[in-house]
Design a protein around this motif. Structure first.
Motif, PDB file in Angstrom:
ATOM      1  N   ASP A  85       0.839  -1.184   0.000  1.00 36.06           N
ATOM      2  CA  ASP A  85       0.000   0.000   0.000  1.00 36.06           C
ATOM      3  C   ASP A  85       0.885   1.249   0.000  1.00 36.06           C
ATOM      4  OD1 ASP A  85       0.995   0.129   2.556  1.00 36.06           O
ATOM      5  OD2 ASP A  85      -0.864  -0.542   3.508  1.00 36.06           O
ATOM      6  N   ILE A  86       0.254   2.424   0.111  1.00 38.71           N
ATOM      7  CA  ILE A  86       1.018   3.675   0.024  1.00 38.71           C
ATOM      8  C   ILE A  86       2.067   3.767   1.129  1.00 38.71           C
ATOM      9  CG2 ILE A  86      -0.738   4.943   1.350  1.00 38.71           C
ATOM     10  CD1 ILE A  86      -0.022   7.384  -0.399  1.00 38.71           C
ATOM     11  N   ALA A  87       1.738   3.253   2.326  1.00 32.15           N
ATOM     12  CA  ALA A  87       2.710   3.272   3.426  1.00 32.15           C
ATOM     13  C   ALA A  87       3.950   2.465   3.066  1.00 32.15           C
ATOM     14  CB  ALA A  87       2.063   2.714   4.693  1.00 32.15           C
ATOM     15  N   ASP A  88       3.743   1.277   2.503  1.00 31.64           N
ATOM     16  CA  ASP A  88       4.870   0.429   2.102  1.00 31.64           C
ATOM     17  C   ASP A  88       5.683   1.078   0.992  1.00 31.64           C
ATOM     18  OD1 ASP A  88       4.198  -1.600   3.907  1.00 31.64           O
ATOM     19  OD2 ASP A  88       2.755  -2.459   2.504  1.00 31.64           O
ATOM     20  N   ARG A  89       4.991   1.745   0.068  1.00 33.37           N
ATOM     21  CA  ARG A  89       5.699   2.371  -1.057  1.00 33.37           C
ATOM     22  C   ARG A  89       6.571   3.537  -0.578  1.00 33.37           C
ATOM     23  NH1 ARG A  89       1.021   0.546  -3.758  1.00 33.37           N
ATOM     24  NH2 ARG A  89      -0.232   2.393  -3.269  1.00 33.37           N
ATOM     25  N   ILE A  90       6.058   4.331   0.337  1.00 34.25           N
ATOM     26  CA  ILE A  90       6.864   5.433   0.869  1.00 34.25           C
ATOM     27  C   ILE A  90       8.079   4.877   1.624  1.00 34.25           C
ATOM     28  CG2 ILE A  90       6.900   7.351   2.512  1.00 34.25           C
ATOM     29  CD1 ILE A  90       3.933   7.815   1.830  1.00 34.25           C
TER      30      ILE A  90
ATOM     31  N   SER B  64       3.767   3.864   8.789  1.00 28.83           N
ATOM     32  CA  SER B  64       3.082   2.860   9.619  1.00 28.83           C
ATOM     33  C   SER B  64       1.578   2.820   9.337  1.00 28.83           C
ATOM     34  CB  SER B  64       3.320   3.154  11.100  1.00 28.83           C
ATOM     35  OG  SER B  64       2.835   4.441  11.450  1.00 28.83           O
ATOM     36  N   ALA B  65       1.149   3.543   8.297  1.00 33.24           N
ATOM     37  CA  ALA B  65      -0.253   3.564   7.858  1.00 33.24           C
ATOM     38  C   ALA B  65      -1.195   4.164   8.909  1.00 33.24           C
ATOM     39  CB  ALA B  65      -0.723   2.171   7.470  1.00 33.24           C
ATOM     40  N   GLN B  66      -0.659   4.977   9.791  1.00 33.04           N
ATOM     41  CA  GLN B  66      -1.513   5.658  10.767  1.00 33.04           C
ATOM     42  C   GLN B  66      -2.161   6.900  10.166  1.00 33.04           C
ATOM     43  OE1 GLN B  66       0.299   6.204  14.702  1.00 33.04           O
ATOM     44  NE2 GLN B  66       1.824   4.643  14.182  1.00 33.04           N
ATOM     45  N   SER B  67      -1.550   7.442   9.114  1.00 33.64           N
ATOM     46  CA  SER B  67      -2.130   8.578   8.396  1.00 33.64           C
ATOM     47  C   SER B  67      -1.648   8.521   6.955  1.00 33.64           C
ATOM     48  CB  SER B  67      -1.727   9.903   9.044  1.00 33.64           C
ATOM     49  OG  SER B  67      -0.329  10.118   8.914  1.00 33.64           O
ATOM     50  N   THR B  68      -2.253   9.337   6.103  1.00 28.57           N
ATOM     51  CA  THR B  68      -1.925   9.372   4.679  1.00 28.57           C
ATOM     52  C   THR B  68      -1.561  10.800   4.290  1.00 28.57           C
ATOM     53  OG1 THR B  68      -3.471   7.574   4.237  1.00 28.57           O
ATOM     54  CG2 THR B  68      -2.734   8.878   2.340  1.00 28.57           C
ATOM     55  N   PRO B  69      -0.494  11.002   3.543  1.00 28.77           N
ATOM     56  CA  PRO B  69      -0.134  12.359   3.120  1.00 28.77           C
ATOM     57  C   PRO B  69      -1.208  12.969   2.223  1.00 28.77           C
ATOM     58  CG  PRO B  69       1.219  10.720   1.993  1.00 28.77           C
ATOM     59  CD  PRO B  69       0.472   9.998   3.059  1.00 28.77           C
ATOM     60  N   ASP B  70      -1.387  14.289   2.350  1.00 31.84           N
ATOM     61  CA  ASP B  70      -2.367  14.943   1.473  1.00 31.84           C
ATOM     62  C   ASP B  70      -1.803  15.059   0.071  1.00 31.84           C
ATOM     63  OD1 ASP B  70      -0.635  17.186   1.393  1.00 31.84           O
ATOM     64  OD2 ASP B  70      -1.568  18.039   3.173  1.00 31.84           O
ATOM     65  N   ILE B  71      -2.623  15.524  -0.860  1.00 29.92           N
ATOM     66  CA  ILE B  71      -2.247  15.523  -2.273  1.00 29.92           C
ATOM     67  C   ILE B  71      -1.023  16.390  -2.533  1.00 29.92           C
ATOM     68  CG2 ILE B  71      -3.787  17.420  -2.900  1.00 29.92           C
ATOM     69  CD1 ILE B  71      -2.901  14.272  -4.994  1.00 29.92           C
ATOM     70  N   GLU B  72      -0.892  17.503  -1.792  1.00 24.57           N
ATOM     71  CA  GLU B  72       0.281  18.359  -1.965  1.00 24.57           C
ATOM     72  C   GLU B  72       1.556  17.611  -1.604  1.00 24.57           C
ATOM     73  OE1 GLU B  72       2.257  22.449  -0.134  1.00 24.57           O
ATOM     74  OE2 GLU B  72       0.207  21.874   0.415  1.00 24.57           O
TER      75      GLU B  72
ATOM     76  N   ILE C 206       1.894  14.332  -1.563  1.00 31.21           N
ATOM     77  CA  ILE C 206       2.053  13.257  -2.557  1.00 31.21           C
ATOM     78  C   ILE C 206       2.835  13.768  -3.755  1.00 31.21           C
ATOM     79  CG2 ILE C 206       0.827  11.825  -4.232  1.00 31.21           C
ATOM     80  CD1 ILE C 206       0.641  10.634  -1.527  1.00 31.21           C
ATOM     81  N   ILE C 207       2.495  14.977  -4.202  1.00 29.68           N
ATOM     82  CA  ILE C 207       3.196  15.565  -5.351  1.00 29.68           C
ATOM     83  C   ILE C 207       4.658  15.814  -5.012  1.00 29.68           C
ATOM     84  CG2 ILE C 207       3.347  17.601  -6.840  1.00 29.68           C
ATOM     85  CD1 ILE C 207       0.274  17.791  -6.607  1.00 29.68           C
ATOM     86  N   LEU C 208       4.905  16.372  -3.819  1.00 25.69           N
ATOM     87  CA  LEU C 208       6.282  16.614  -3.402  1.00 25.69           C
ATOM     88  C   LEU C 208       7.074  15.311  -3.290  1.00 25.69           C
ATOM     89  CD1 LEU C 208       5.751  19.355  -0.652  1.00 25.69           C
ATOM     90  CD2 LEU C 208       6.805  19.665  -2.902  1.00 25.69           C
ATOM     91  N   LEU C 209       6.448  14.277  -2.743  1.00 18.81           N
ATOM     92  CA  LEU C 209       7.110  12.969  -2.627  1.00 18.81           C
ATOM     93  C   LEU C 209       7.441  12.401  -4.000  1.00 18.81           C
ATOM     94  CD1 LEU C 209       4.953  11.412   0.249  1.00 18.81           C
ATOM     95  CD2 LEU C 209       7.411  11.901   0.380  1.00 18.81           C
ATOM     96  N   SER C 210       6.503  12.496  -4.934  1.00 22.27           N
ATOM     97  CA  SER C 210       6.728  11.949  -6.278  1.00 22.27           C
ATOM     98  C   SER C 210       7.868  12.675  -6.978  1.00 22.27           C
ATOM     99  CB  SER C 210       5.448  12.022  -7.110  1.00 22.27           C
ATOM    100  OG  SER C 210       5.108  13.363  -7.397  1.00 22.27           O
ATOM    101  N   GLU C 211       7.935  14.003  -6.787  1.00 24.33           N
ATOM    102  CA  GLU C 211       9.011  14.777  -7.409  1.00 24.33           C
ATOM    103  C   GLU C 211      10.359  14.435  -6.789  1.00 24.33           C
ATOM    104  OE1 GLU C 211       7.744  18.780  -6.860  1.00 24.33           O
ATOM    105  OE2 GLU C 211       6.392  18.771  -8.590  1.00 24.33           O
ATOM    106  N   TYR C 212      10.371  14.277  -5.467  1.00 24.87           N
ATOM    107  CA  TYR C 212      11.627  13.985  -4.787  1.00 24.87           C
ATOM    108  C   TYR C 212      12.150  12.601  -5.154  1.00 24.87           C
ATOM    109  CZ  TYR C 212      14.966  12.970  -1.092  1.00 24.87           C
ATOM    110  OH  TYR C 212      16.099  12.604  -0.399  1.00 24.87           O
ATOM    111  N   PHE C 213      11.270  11.610  -5.199  1.00 25.06           N
ATOM    112  CA  PHE C 213      11.699  10.243  -5.488  1.00 25.06           C
ATOM    113  C   PHE C 213      11.790   9.956  -6.983  1.00 25.06           C
ATOM    114  CE2 PHE C 213       9.868   9.317  -1.139  1.00 25.06           C
ATOM    115  CZ  PHE C 213      11.095   9.034  -0.552  1.00 25.06           C
ATOM    116  N   GLY C 214      11.388  10.902  -7.811  1.00 23.26           N
ATOM    117  CA  GLY C 214      11.467  10.706  -9.252  1.00 23.26           C
ATOM    118  C   GLY C 214      10.501   9.664  -9.766  1.00 23.26           C
ATOM    119  N   THR C 215       9.321   9.609  -9.162  1.00 25.10           N
ATOM    120  CA  THR C 215       8.307   8.656  -9.606  1.00 25.10           C
ATOM    121  C   THR C 215       7.013   9.416  -9.897  1.00 25.10           C
ATOM    122  OG1 THR C 215       7.225   6.562  -9.073  1.00 25.10           O
ATOM    123  CG2 THR C 215       7.517   8.124  -7.262  1.00 25.10           C
TER     124      THR C 215
END
Length: 216
Positions: A2-7, A37-45, A47-56
């Motif tokens: 899931d998203i937690a595992d991917r991060i 740990s899947a206790q919360s989910t990052p908001d869309i902003e 998510i965009i920053l994470l995708s840019e940083y990780f190049g995905t």
């Protein structure tokens, strides 16, 4: 996954701490810990920053849909690893076959040369690929430990016990049956034990370092 595992996977693959990732996206370390740990989910902003940083892509983070280029790169790495494994196996079979038929020492040299070629092909895949090389390396090592260690261990056994017993074939690619017979059995037990231990170490190393085997 899931998203937690991917991060978590992306962070560990980058080799950074939770604090370093938090600084990159402008949140606290606790926030990153909760994401992983899947206790919360990052908001869309974020998510965009994470995708840019990780190049995905955001699609990968949210849904696990990999970019087409990464899928092709991952397949390419596995193709190199599979080709290298097949060639290594062919080298081992060729060495044993030539020895059985001709009893010539060059059988061992041929086997080692072919296995060097197979390993070189695998390494070429590691150099040219970035997305799937960790997964390809894991499977290559797990299988090829059993292939690549047999001839060196066999030659060591034959040199140690074959010379002592006055037997021929000290550089043969297969273990010579010497007296007492329990020494021959001990060799195979040692070979299986060493290879199994190597596989366990490889798996534990990947788990300790957070390398995802199944998906990336």
């Amino acid at each position: 996954m899931d998203i937690a595992d991917r991060i978590l996977h992306l962070r560990k693959a980058r080799g950074i701490s939770q604090e370093e990732l938090a600084e990159q996206v402008g949140v606290s370390r606790q926030a990153v810990s909760k994401w992983e740990s899947a206790q919360s989910t990052p908001d869309i902003e974020k998510i965009i920053l994470l995708s840019e940083y990780f190049g995905t892509t955001t699609d990968y983070l949210l849904k696990g849909t990999e970019p087409e280029k990464e899928q092709k790169d991952r397949q390419k790495a596995m193709v190199f690893a599979m080709a290298g494994t097949i060639i290594n196996a062919m080298g081992l079979v060729a060495a044993i076959t030539i020895w059985i038929e001709r009893q010539q020492y060059y059988a061992t040299g041929i086997g080692i040369a072919v296995m060097l070629l197979g390993t070189g092909i695998f390494l070429a895949g590691q150099i040219t690929d970035s997305a799937g090389k960790a997964r390809a390396k894991y499977y290559f090592l797990m299988f090829n430990v059993w292939i690549l260690l047999l001839i060196p261990m066999t030659c060591g056994y034959n040199l140690l016990f074959g010379l002592k017993a006055g037997a021929i074939g000290c550089l043969a690619p297969i273990p010579m049956l010497v007296r007492p017979a329990w020494v021959f059995v001990l060799f195979w037990a040692a070979y299986i034990g060493v290879c199994a231990a190597a596989d366990l170490w490889i798996r534990s190393w990947y788990e300790r370092n957070g390398r995802s085997i199944a998906c990336r």
